[in-house]
Design an enzyme around this catalytic site. Structure first.
Site, mmCIF file in Angstrom:
data_model
loop_
_atom_site.group_PDB
_atom_site.id
_atom_site.type_symbol
_atom_site.label_atom_id
_atom_site.label_comp_id
_atom_site.label_asym_id
_atom_site.label_seq_id
_atom_site.Cartn_x
_atom_site.Cartn_y
_atom_site.Cartn_z
ATOM 1 N N VAL A 134 0.834 -1.199 0.000
ATOM 2 C CA VAL A 134 0.000 0.000 0.000
ATOM 3 C C VAL A 134 0.874 1.256 0.000
ATOM 4 O O VAL A 134 0.608 2.229 -0.710
ATOM 5 C CB VAL A 134 -0.969 -0.009 1.197
ATOM 6 C CG1 VAL A 134 -1.742 1.300 1.285
ATOM 7 C CG2 VAL A 134 -1.943 -1.176 1.073
ATOM 8 N N TYR A 135 1.954 1.231 0.790
ATOM 9 C CA TYR A 135 2.914 2.337 0.808
ATOM 10 C C TYR A 135 3.506 2.541 -0.591
ATOM 11 O O TYR A 135 3.562 3.674 -1.102
ATOM 12 C CB TYR A 135 4.010 2.022 1.822
ATOM 13 C CG TYR A 135 5.162 2.982 1.857
ATOM 14 C CD1 TYR A 135 5.047 4.211 2.495
ATOM 15 C CD2 TYR A 135 6.387 2.662 1.274
ATOM 16 C CE1 TYR A 135 6.116 5.101 2.542
ATOM 17 C CE2 TYR A 135 7.461 3.527 1.319
ATOM 18 C CZ TYR A 135 7.318 4.752 1.956
ATOM 19 O OH TYR A 135 8.378 5.618 2.001
#
Length: 288
Positions: free
Chosen positions: A161-162
């Site tokens: 997600v980062y």
């Protein structure tokens, strides 16, 4: 300090002095604080911003004491900061450094976590970029420096997600630079700084986190080293800069060959876990 003519700015030929003020987001500690210090040493008047008012005021004290509270998710607040900085002889530089890291498989994060990562890392940097460009396009000069990560150049396992938030920021930055050129803005620049893992509070608690192993697969950098590169990039803009350079080449090769990257994944993660153990030994298992 004289405000440069249109087309001048950091990196312009013959420009000796930095133009106007610089804004750094997420500057209360870690890399943001180091970047602010490096820019101050390079002659910039630096406005340090952070969501933590007390911490950013403390960080700003030895650098001229100019700080403001800023949540980068607030578009209007970013515009206010840009206007304030522009009042100090022009807004020469805006550094989008604020960011958050979450680790683990993408399916383990709830909707609120995914939204927060994208709102800070991507939309927050977009807010800062556009607030700065509203001033810089009128001035005819200026530079937005987006602190991304190598995770913006390759899909980092365990940091999915980062990495997605950082990939979006790279696309936004390069596309915005292209739009500026198409619109005839030759003196306004957008850069991406993509460092390897940095030993800051973002990683201090990640030595036993298998999801963060990708951040320990290469050269673990000091904030000061990356900050020095940021200060150089502020002087001489380039679209994308990886730190160290060889890691940028390596991860782009993996990104270009996703099948091979997947086959190499066990070995890559083993290298990362070894890097975590090595850093734990160096730090005695705790923080600096």
């Amino acid at each position: 300090m004289t405000t440069p003519t249109t087309g001048a700015g950091p990196g312009a030929a013959g420009t000796a002095a930095v133009p106007g003020a610089a804004v750094v987001t997420g500057a209360a500690g870690g890399l943001g604080r180091a970047i602010a210090a490096a820019l101050h040493a390079d002659g910039w008047r630096v406005l340090l911003t952070d969501i933590d008012a007390d911490a950013v005021a403390t960080a700003a004290a030895p650098l001229g004491g100019w700080s403001r509270t800023l949540d980068v998710r607030d578009e209007a607040a970013c515009a206010d900061i840009a206007a304030e900085a522009a009042g100090r002889g022009g807004l020469g530089l805006w550094v989008n450094n604020a960011g958050i890291l979450v680790t683990g498989p993408s399916w383990e994060h709830d909707a609120a976590t995914r939204r927060r990562v994208l709102e800070v890392n991507t939309l927050g940097a977009m807010n800062g970029t556009l607030a700065a460009l509203a001033v810089m396009r009128t001035q005819g000069y200026g530079h937005v420096l987006n602190v991304v990560s190598l995770a913006g150049l390759v899909a980092a396992p365990g940091e999915t997600v980062y990495a997605a938030s950082k990939h979006a920021l790279v696309a936004f930055s390069i596309g915005t630079q292209a739009d500026l050129r198409l619109a005839g803005h030759r003196g306004v620049h957008v850069s991406c700084l993509c460092p390897d893992g940095i030993w800051t509070p973002m990683l201090h608690d990640r030595l036993d986190d298998p999801g963060a192993a990708a951040s320990f697969t290469g050269t673990l950098l000091t904030p000061e080293r990356v900050a020095r590169r940021a200060a150089r990039l502020a002087r001489r803009p380039r679209p994308v800069v990886a730190v160290p350079r060889w890691r940028g080449v390596q991860v782009r090769l993996l990104d270009a060959l996703p099948g091979a990257a997947l086959r190499l994944l066990p070995a890559v993660m083993a290298v990362g876990r070894a890097g975590q153990r090595r850093q734990r030994r160096r730090t005695g298992g705790g923080h600096h």
